[in-house]
Structures are given as structure tokens and as C-alpha cells.
Design an enzyme around this catalytic site. Sequence first.
Site, PDB file in Angstrom:
ATOM      1  N   GLU A 313       8.186   2.960  76.665  1.00 51.64           N
ATOM      2  CA  GLU A 313       7.724   1.833  77.475  1.00 51.64           C
ATOM      3  C   GLU A 313       6.590   1.080  76.797  1.00 51.64           C
ATOM      4  OE1 GLU A 313       6.935   3.678  81.335  1.00 51.64           O
ATOM      5  OE2 GLU A 313       9.037   3.372  81.875  1.00 51.64           O
ATOM      6  N   ASP A 387      13.841   9.736  85.829  1.00 47.37           N
ATOM      7  CA  ASP A 387      12.473   9.338  86.167  1.00 47.37           C
ATOM      8  C   ASP A 387      12.132   9.612  87.628  1.00 47.37           C
ATOM      9  OD1 ASP A 387       9.971   8.271  86.229  1.00 47.37           O
ATOM     10  OD2 ASP A 387      10.570   6.201  85.788  1.00 47.37           O
ATOM     11  N   GLU A 415       6.193   8.041  93.822  1.00 45.17           N
ATOM     12  CA  GLU A 415       6.571   6.720  93.319  1.00 45.17           C
ATOM     13  C   GLU A 415       7.905   6.211  93.863  1.00 45.17           C
ATOM     14  OE1 GLU A 415       6.732   6.455  89.082  1.00 45.17           O
ATOM     15  OE2 GLU A 415       7.364   4.364  89.117  1.00 45.17           O
TER      16      GLU A 415
END
Length: 727
Positions: A313, A387, A415
Site C-alpha cells: 500500500e 484483510d 475496521e
Amino acid sequence: MTSPLHRLPFWISLAALACAALSPARAEDGYRLWLRYDRITDETLRARYAAAIQTVTITGGVLPRPAFGGPPPISRTREVAQAELVAGLRDLLGIDVQVAFGSNRSPTSPVTGNPDSYRLNAGTSFINSTGLGNINIDSPTEIGALYGVFALLRHIQLGLPLENLNIDSAPKIQRRLLNHWDNLDRFVERGYAGDSLWEWFYLPEIRSPRYRDYARAVASLGLNGVVLNNVNANALILTPVYLRKVAALAEEFRPYGIRVFLTARFSAPIEIGGLKTADPLDPEVAAWWKKKTDEIYTFIPDFGGYLVKANSEGQPGPQDYKRNHADGANMMADALAPHGGVVMWRAFVYGAEVKEDRVKQAYSEFMPLDGKFRDNVVIQIKNGPLDFMPREPFSPLFGGMKKTVMAPELQITQEYLGQSTHLVYLAPMWKEVLDADTFAQGPGSTIARATDGSLNKSPFSMIVGVANTGTDRNWTGHPLAQANWYAYGRLAWDHTLTSEAIADEWIRLTYGTDPKVLATMKKILLGSRETMVNYSMPLGLHHIMAEGHHYGPGPWPIANTTRPDWSPPYYHQADAAGLGAARTATGSNALEQYAPPLATLWGSVDTVPDNLLLWFHHVAWDHKMQSGRILWDELALRYQQGVNEVRAMQRDWDSLKGSIDDERFTEVKQRLARQEADARDWRDACLLYFQTFSKRPLPAGVEPPAHDLEYYKTPLIRFAPGHPGAK
Ligand code: BDP
């Protein structure tokens, strides 16, 4: 009306009043977490405890902690252990206990060689020769003794008997860490409970009392390390100005056995060192890291080491110089080795160009490097290959690597799981991962064993949780999200504990022992993760959340993205024929990264469990499911079931009105109402979107959507907490 205080002896009343006046916590605002040492109201029980614990002898504490290197434990740990014990027992029992320290281990209680272990022992005669009840807390180290103190207090809070007390406890994993994704400006990436707890601007001189309260909570769970800053790292943390601040936090945490770690930005030699390169094989770069590391140890003599997110990322890494992860990790490991520090190198990597199925990439990159890492390197692996989704199969690396230390990275902050708005108890998810059998070395090769080092005979062991804490008064935003912090800590200590046992313990500590409260809350907590899966990503669906802030549904394509692997259709592959990611041999063959028994089981639509079906298979809309229904109907009914289950949670919670304090009752009630509305949005948005492919009607029992698809596709909420793109 007489106050209940009038029934207590005068001096106790005074003490209680003084405590109430001095307490930083308002009544039941959640600040005290599970460390609520409220006076035991059952007088008989209280009197029995009071008689049994007139003295506490803490023995041991003479050995250093070999697993960590660095300086031996220091005596401030004794002070905090004693203070915790005395204050805790005063609050719980209204007694002033005598604490004695002995440097020799008690003859009756040899403890294991594990430096963090403790033994709690009431002695055979229970009431000792002086006629006073005595409890021994025995450990090889002072930190172990502190853990014993917390365990004793917990034992009493839980109302468990002290007669014949004889508890041996040792953690199964040596390094039990929290990772904070906190930036230097105090923004917490994917943090949903306020700002960072670390007041960087004010440090080192000005130290919030909250640091100590944080340290108490962390140590009470037996956690022993924290990474202070974000994996998306800022090199400034490694400059002297910030190192002085880090040293202050380390000083606050040290008595509680908590080591401080930092994320290291791979390009730091360029950014703060003035070098032209960060190539790990360049001798100047290696020398820079060595010097920098030596410098850090002058500030923080027991510094734990570096956490690195490299070539992922947009973060810099060794691949920028055509080197591999081992080249980068080993260079840093060599700098840390003389000091006993470790490198935590993350396996959460996926390239800027999408070369192969994203869920395969970490395995492809790391497997060739198995056995090439130094002994003080640990590869930190998110539990799933993608993820932190509500459900994923485990990362195949856990079964693949055999000569490398591996640490699961679990996400405590929610998240993709409703953040701090939804009630989702995560222990069942983590247990699913830890108990999963990789078959790496035949049956019984669980991830728990790969983690605790017993499977691969690892030189050390580690587990990591991404923290869910912030400056919110109750630490975690959602009052019940405290259970996730607690559960992570307890599992890090003992991964054999059940989700239910942990929930039971946490509820008693945090909400008291009323059987109705206990039964109802346990039911709510234990079902909540599966409920979340049902209303958001059932049957193995994944990565269909809203763009950016990752809150709420978003299964449709992301407009104008240059990366197909950031767009949900990459994962759900919905088309006129069916739904789900094709990951068998006719698709990306991600399945080949698993051991044959699993590849066989998961490789057929007839044997794969429903909950992973769409992770591995592209399935026809009219495929007959195990329930006898076709896929489309099953999918729709799962979404509806999720909504129904949230409503059941609401009803259960409502039944607790009056049984728990109004403050926490109302806070949870409001959040559950929001969760129910969000669950409906998930159901309606996803079903409307997938219906454009399936072209089938909603089956009976599924409520019609409140709006049309366009309504849900309009991004109404742009700003959500914790989203780095929308600060
Ligand atoms: C993703 C988060 C991102 C993190 C990244 C990571 O969206 O904010 O930086 O994980 O773990 O889930 O590095």
C-alpha cells in the site's frame, strides 16, 4: 432513608466516601474497564475473604526475564504490585492487607521456569501459624508476581473460593503485543474510540495519568508489549526529539512489564538520515540502522524492536531496490540483535500491479523465504489472506512456513466489523483462527501451535492485536467493545480458553454477577459475530464494504479506481451465471496454497462449508445449497436472518433495563438501534445489487427494501471515524 454506608463500620464508610470523592471515574462510565474493585456486597463472602487474606507474601522476583534480554525487572514493579494489591483489597473487602516480599521462592510452590508465570497459593493450613490468613504469590520475576496480583484480585472479583487456592498459570506465548495504529498528530488510523492516547506534543514532561491506567489494564491481562505508532509509519518517530517522548512512555509502562516497540519506516535513512538510498544491502544503510538502533537503546534500554510494513500500500521497502523481504528484515534484525530486540515484519503485502489473485500474494512472496530470516525476526501475518474480513479462511502461510517464526495479527479494532458502532464480540472469530488445523505436519497442526512455537520449535513466540483504544472516556467507544480488548489479552495468555469462558469472566468483572445479566449478555455476545457475518458478508462473501471508510455496504464497482483489487467485483465476481470468487484450479487456484486435506474439502461445492462457499467458488444462482434452497434464496434469507438476529439482540438488551446501570444501558441500546438500521441497509443494498445479476425475486420471509439501489449507491456518509483519507 439510611444510606447503605451506615451499615459499615465508621472507618470503612470514611474510606468509601474518600474513594468516591477522589475517583477519576464517574459512576459506570466504563473508565474502570474490568478493574472495577467495587466492595463485595455479600457480607458473609466479604468476611470470609477478609479473614483469609490478612497477609500476602510475594516471593520470587529474583530472576531476569530471559526471553526478552535487556535489563532485569526493576523494583518499581514491586511498588505497583503492592499498590494495586493494597488498593484493590481495600476497595473490594475494606481491609488493609499486609504485604511481605521474599526473594526466595516459597518451598511449597515451585513455579515453572516461565518468567511470566505465577502461582497463587493459600498454603496447606490456609490460616497460618500467626492465626492470620496468608496468600502466597510466587513467581520467578517481579512481573510474574504482578500478574499474580491481578489474578488474585480477579479471583476475588469473580467471587471464587480461596480455600485450598492453588493456581499455576503461565502464558503459552512469550510476546503478547498490542499494535496501535496511531499517528504523531494523534489521529488513529482505523481507530473508532477517539484520538490517540499518546499526547506526543506534551511529552516527555507532561504525562497524562491515563498512561498509568492504560498500563494497569494492559498488565492485568498479561500483555507485555505495545507498538506505539502506525504501521503506515512516519520516520520522525526515530528522531531524538520523539525518542525522548517515547522514552517517557516506556518509563511509564516499564513497571507494568510492558515493552515499547516502534514502527520503522524503511526509507528512514533517506528521510531523516540524509542518505541517498535505503537499499538494505548497502553497507552505509546497514551502518545507519545500527547506529540508529544503538541510539534508541540509549533512550530506551529495554526497547522491544521494530515493526515494519514494507512494500505494501505504497510503503517503501526492500523491493524498491530489487531486494527481498528477508534482505530488509535481516538487516534490521542484525542491528537489534546485540540488544535483544526483534523485527516484526508484516506479511500484509500486495503489489502495486495486480499480478495474481490478491489473496495469493503474501504466500507467493514469503514462502520462498522460509528459513532465510534471522532468529530475531517474526513474520506478522493477518489472520486471513485478505484483510480482517468478518470471515476468511486462515492465511495459508500459517501452514506453509516451517522455519520462520510467525505471529498472527488479529484486529481488535473493528475496521470491517461495524467499527465501534456495532456490537461484535470477536473471541469466536479468533478462536476459529487459532483452533484451525492447517495440517502442515499432519492433523493437529493448529495455528495456535504454530503461534506458541510448539509446532515448528520456534526460537520465540508472539501474537499481536491491533488495538481498539482511544481517548473516549470508556476507552473503546462501544461499551461492549471492551470485551474484545479483554478477550484478546486473555487468549494471548491462554489460547485454550473458550470464548464463552472469557465472556463469562468479562461480564462478571464488568457488569456484576446477576445471573440474568450474565445469561443475557453472554447470549448477545456469543452470537454477535455470526450475526454480523449474516447481515454483511454471508456465505463467504468478502470485501463488499463501502469504499474508503469501510463502514456499511458497497458491493458495486468503485468508480475511477486504477486498482481492480480495490473494487468489490474483483472479489464477488457476480454475473448472470452466479456469484463468488473462483479460486479452485479452474480459477485463481488460491486453494493450492492449503494442505491437501483442506484443498480437497474446500475444493468441491459439495463439501466446502457454507460459510466459505463464495470465498472459493463461483456458484450458480440456482445451485442447491445444503439447506435444500437455491443459492439466491439462501443468500437473501441469510441477510434477513442477520437483521432478525440484531432485533433479537435489541430485545434481549431491553430486558436488562433496571438490571444494569442506566448509563451503559442507554449507550448500548442506542448503538443497537443504529446497528439494526445498518443491518437493514446492508441487506437491502447487497440484495438489490446482486439481484441485478440473479434477476430473481426475493424469497418469502425477506422484507422488501426500503429504497431503490441508486439510493444506496449514493455515498451519503463520506466522513467516518478512523478513515485516513477523510481526516
Ligand atoms: C487495511 C486498512 C489500512 C491499514 C492496512 C494495514 O484499511 O488502513 O493500513 O490494513 O494493515 O485494512 O496495513
